[in-house]
Structures are given as C-alpha cells and as structure tokens.
Design a protein around this motif. Structure first.
Motif, short mmCIF file in Angstrom:
data_model
loop_
_atom_site.label_atom_id
_atom_site.label_comp_id
_atom_site.label_asym_id
_atom_site.label_seq_id
_atom_site.Cartn_x
_atom_site.Cartn_y
_atom_site.Cartn_z
N ASP A 104 -30.37 -17.49 44.65
CA ASP A 104 -31.23 -16.51 43.88
C ASP A 104 -32.19 -16.68 42.86
OD1 ASP A 104 -31.90 -13.98 42.81
OD2 ASP A 104 -30.63 -13.18 41.79
N ASP A 105 -33.26 -16.36 42.49
CA ASP A 105 -34.35 -16.96 41.20
C ASP A 105 -34.52 -17.92 42.04
OD1 ASP A 105 -33.89 -14.42 40.65
OD2 ASP A 105 -33.01 -14.53 38.74
N GLU A 121 -38.08 -10.98 47.58
CA GLU A 121 -37.60 -10.39 46.77
C GLU A 121 -39.21 -10.00 45.80
OE1 GLU A 121 -34.69 -10.98 43.93
OE2 GLU A 121 -35.88 -11.74 41.95
#
Ligand code: C2E
Ligand code: CA
Ligand code: CA
Ligand code: CA
Length: 278
Positions: A178-179, A235
């Motif tokens: 993630d990220d 995202e």
C-alpha cells in the motif's frame, strides 16, 4: 509528525493534555466500541481498467464515537495500533469481509475484499493460522482476500514480518504493498517482498493532472510493477482525466471517488446491485 495546530481546521490549538486525554479515551473505549456497533466497515469499490468491471472493494473502518462524532481512521487507527487492540480491529474487519464475500458467492458474485494490516499483525506469528481458520470457517477461498501492508510496516522488523508474509501467501491470499512511492519504498525492497500487487499512493494519482513529476512517478511505478509481474492498482482516482491517463499507462485497477466513495455495507450492496444487474 505534524505539529499541534498545523491542520488549522478546528480553529484552536488543543493542549498536549487534551490530546493525550483524547488518545487515552480512544484506547480505553475501543473494545467497547467494537462490541457495541459503533465501529463499522465501509467498502470502496475497485474496478478493472479499461473495462470498469467491479473486481472487489477495500474494507475501510469507521468509528461513530458518541462524544466526538465520526472519527477518521487516520486519527484512531494509529492510536489503536500502538496497543494490542489492533489485533481485535483486524479480526473484526476480516470477519465482516469474509461474511460479505461468502454472501456474494452465494449469489454468484466472485468479488475480493482488501483488508489493511498493521505492523503488529505482521509481527504476530500466530496471525497466519488464525487467518486460515477464519477462511475455513466461512468457506471462502483465500484468493478472494487481499491484505494491504505498507513497506514501513514490513521493514520495521523484516526478520519477523517476512516469515509471516510468506505463510500468508502460502495460504493463497493476495498481498499488496500500500501507499507505494512514499516513505522508504525502493526498487530493491519491492523485488524482495513476497507480494502480488502494488498500490500507487493516492498523493501521486491526485497530483497527476497538475504536476508532471507526479505523472512521471505514476508511470514509473506502473512500469516497475509490471516488470516485476505485479498487478498495479491506483487509488485516489477522482476524475475521468486521471482514469484515462491510467488506462493509457496500462494500470490494471482503479479505486477512487470517480468510481465511488467508501460506502456502508447496505449502500455498497445497493451500488453493486445497480452495477451488476444492468
Ligand atoms: P489507505 O489504506 O491508504 O486507504 C485509502 C484512503 O483514501 C481511505 O481513507 C479512502 O477513503 C481514501 N480515498 C479513496 N479514494 C479517494 C479519492 O479518490 N480521493 C481522496 N482524496 N481520497 C480517497 P480512509 O478511509 O480515511 O482511511 C485512512 C487510512 O486509515 C487508510 O489509508 C488506512 O491506512 C487506515 N485504515 C482504514 N481502515 C483500516 C483498517 O481496517 N485497518 C487498518 N490497520 N488501517 C485502516
Ligand atoms: Ca489501504
Ligand atoms: Ca493507500
Ligand atoms: Ca494511507
């Protein structure tokens, strides 16, 4: 860490005492909040590019606090993470997610749910076995769950977290970083992590329309991910221009307000129904 008052939104600077009191309250009240229905799981859809087919959702936790109102996970998750309670949070979210996935399967829908893990889960050698038991109890194939983890949570203690990740992956779950692009993320680490997917941090995706360097970062991550045979998710996709750009870059999956905000269980069901029955 941001200094007190820098966010300026509340219009006053809370004292250290107030900040500590509130954190202390959140920690002591969290278990009761979980048990009494104050904590809910919301779902934000993920769609394939370019088809826009719904492939699943990310589970995002929400706390409606009786005194403080709707709390952002950015406030309470870090506080809960600093205690053993994050274990209860992850179990709560996973149980809800598995119940949903099972319900969809019973209606002929094969959708996956992404669950965010904390650094504590990755340091817990009993976690993979508890996850396996939960899949079995719900009758859900492990490949329908994605666990999202940040590189910093893996790198906090790689000697503990890498064996946990390998065991989770051996169960058949999908692992995502993630990220990606923030913090210490680097090519070398990505190659060594036992993961299947990389999720581009929303700050770069949000900046793509106005900042050429953000555009370059997004393009590089897509290419890097694909060269390592990873699936790439963006995202923070808020408009058509970003979506079109991601399609041109051959990004695999999109998530963001353009598709939908995170929705309560009921509203997500309604959204899904409208999307899949027309
Ligand atoms: P994250 O995992 O990076 O989740 C994505 C965040 O981006 C979510 O914020 C989501 O609502 C927001 N977002 C999605 N699409 C857009 C968009 O198009 N534009 C913008 N500006 N934002 C978008 P949220 O729900 O407030 O969650 C914040 C963070 O809290 C998450 O960041 C995650 O790190 C953490 N979190 C949330 N739920 C859980 C959980 O169940 N367990 C753990 N350990 N952490 C969680
Ligand atoms: Ca996430
Ligand atoms: Ca993220
Ligand atoms: Ca984040």
């Amino acid at each position: 860490a941001a200094r007190n008052g820098e966010d300026g939104v509340r219009g006053y600077v809370p004292s250290m005492g107030q900040i500590f009191l509130r954190r202390f309250q959140l920690v002591t009240q969290f278990r009761h909040a979980l048990e009494s229905g104050q904590v809910e799981v919301h779902y934000q859809p993920k769609v394939a590019l370019p088809s826009r087919r719904v492939v699943g959702a990310e589970a995002l936790v929400r706390w409606s606090h009786p005194e403080y109102g709707r709390l952002s996970p950015d406030e309470f998750v870090p506080v809960v993470e600093a205690t053993g309670l994050v274990d209860a949070l992850t179990s709560f979210v996973l149980e809800r997610a598995l119940g949903r996935i099972r319900g969809w399967l019973d209606r002929g829908l094969r959708l996956s749910v992404a669950v965010n893990l904390s650094v504590r889960n990755l340091a817990d050698e009993t976690f993979p076995e508890r996850v396996r038991e939960a899949f079995e109890r719900h009758g859900v194939p492990p490949e329908l769950v994605t666990f999202e983890l940040t590189e910093s949570s893996v790198m906090a203690d790689p000697d503990r977290s890498l064996p946990v990740l390998r065991r989770l992956r051996a169960l058949g779950v999908v692992l995502a970083v993630d990220d990606f692009g923030t913090g210490y993320s680097s090519l070398a680490y990505l190659r060594q992590l036992p993961v299947d997917e990389v999720k581009i941090d929303k700050s770069f995706v949000l900046g793509m329309g106005t900042d050429l360097s953000d555009m370059a970062v997004v393009r590089s991550i897509v290419e890097l991910g694909h060269s390592l045979e990873l699936s790439v998710v963006a995202e923070g996709v808020e408009d058509d221009a970003a979506r079109d750009q991601l399609v041109r870059m051959c990004c695999d999956t999109a998530q963001g307000y353009l598709i939908s905000r995170p929705l309560s269980e009921d509203r997500f069901e309604a959204w899904l129904w409208a999307r899949t029955s027309g």
